[in-house]
Design an enzyme around this catalytic site. Structure first.
Site, PDB file in Angstrom:
ATOM      1  CG  ASP A  67     -31.400  -7.596  24.168  1.00 15.13           C
ATOM      2  OD1 ASP A  67     -31.858  -8.720  24.198  1.00 15.13           O
ATOM      3  OD2 ASP A  67     -30.924  -7.240  23.146  1.00 15.13           O
ATOM      4  CG  ASN A 136     -30.011  -1.295  13.096  1.00 11.64           C
ATOM      5  OD1 ASN A 136     -29.471  -2.357  13.604  1.00 11.64           O
ATOM      6  ND2 ASN A 136     -30.503  -0.283  13.920  1.00 11.64           N
ATOM      7  CG  HIS A 138     -29.379  -4.371  16.385  1.00 13.28           C
ATOM      8  ND1 HIS A 138     -30.565  -3.374  16.503  1.00 13.28           N
ATOM      9  CD2 HIS A 138     -29.687  -5.363  16.549  1.00 13.28           C
ATOM     10  CE1 HIS A 138     -31.679  -4.344  16.631  1.00 13.28           C
ATOM     11  NE2 HIS A 138     -31.140  -5.479  16.728  1.00 13.28           N
ATOM     12  CD  GLU A 143     -31.043  -0.183  17.639  1.00 10.58           C
ATOM     13  OE1 GLU A 143     -30.258  -0.753  16.822  1.00 10.58           O
ATOM     14  OE2 GLU A 143     -32.155  -0.014  17.805  1.00 10.58           O
TER      15      GLU A 143
END
Ligand code: F6R
Length: 241
Positions: A67, A136, A138, A143
């Site tokens: 990313d 979280n 990810h 997400e």
């Protein structure tokens, strides 16, 4: 999933480096999928050390990063281009033209993502994909969502991710709110996946990824469906497993 629990971060990094080094020694033209963030820094340090000791040669290796933030130039200190050059690429004999990172400064994001996906298909398959884990759940910048994402695309970062990553910036407002990320389907095409997780902050997410329901609300849980995943976690991150 194979789970390797290590005493500490250093041992986690060394385990991962040994796996990556074996792959490169066996297949000098290997294609690696790379992550950024705090987690793989120890792995990159080990790989640099192995390179300096003459144990591994990156001259034919190709890499694809997961990313990049949208809006940061390649020379911005918090861009993942800068991170990769600073922590790995400038310290080993990899060819610049063999290192692929999504461009965060493009006008046509969709087109860039399609080209990136095509490049992975042409040069790939990715033999080893390194992943870190978000608090979280990810992976990459995929997400929690209603559906698992497919190919490389533009993503909007959640407040939890912005909050977690603000430590790298002067202030929270400076953290980009969007990124380009390999999709879940792209990640799942890798032959082998190494998920690195350290620290108590990630313990809940790791339990959900490894033992929880497979749900896009915990993107990493999709890894339960891949047949060659190695989780390397230090004892704090693995405390609920
Ligand atoms: C980074 C990436 C992210 C990170 C994750 C954990 O390329 O794709 O999924 O791996 O946010 O970040 P750290 O390691 O900083 O805790």
């Amino acid at each position: 999933m194979r789970i390797i629990k290590t005493d500490d971060y250093e041992k986690m990094s060394k385990e991962a480096a040994c796996l990556v080094a074996s792959e490169i020694i066996e297949n000098p033209k290997t294609v690696l999928g790379l992550a950024t963030g705090s987690t793989p820094l120890g792995l990159y340090k080990e790989l640099v050390k192995m390179y300096e000791e003459g144990k591994i040669d990156f001259s034919q290796v190709t890499t694809f990063n997961l990313d990049e933030y949208i809006g940061l130039s390649n020379t911005h200190e918090q861009s993942y281009h800068y991170y990769m050059n600073n922590n790995l690429f400038s310290k080993i004999n990899i060819k610049e033209e063999n290192t692929y990172i999504p461009n965060g400064l493009v006008v046509d994001v969709d087109e860039t993502c399609q080209i990136y996906e095509k490049e992975i298909d042409e040069k790939g398959p990715i033999q080893i994909q390194i992943l870190g884990l978000g608090e979280n759940g990810h992976i990459g910048f995929n997400e929690p969502a209603e559906q698992f994402s497919k190919n490389t695309g533009e993503v909007v970062l959640t407040d939890s991710t912005i909050e977690a990553n603000k430590r790298f910036f002067d202030k929270k407002e400076d953290v980009p709110t969007k990124a380009v990320s390999m999709g879940i389907a792209t990640i799942m095409k890798a032959k082998k996946i190494i998920l690195l997780v350290n620290g108590a902050k990630k313990a809940k997410a790791l339990k959900a990824v490894v033992e929880g329901e497979i749900t896009p609300q915990v993107p990493g849980s999709v890894l339960q469906l891949h047949d060659n995943v190695i989780v390397i976690a230090d004892k704090e991150a693995a405390m609920y497993l």
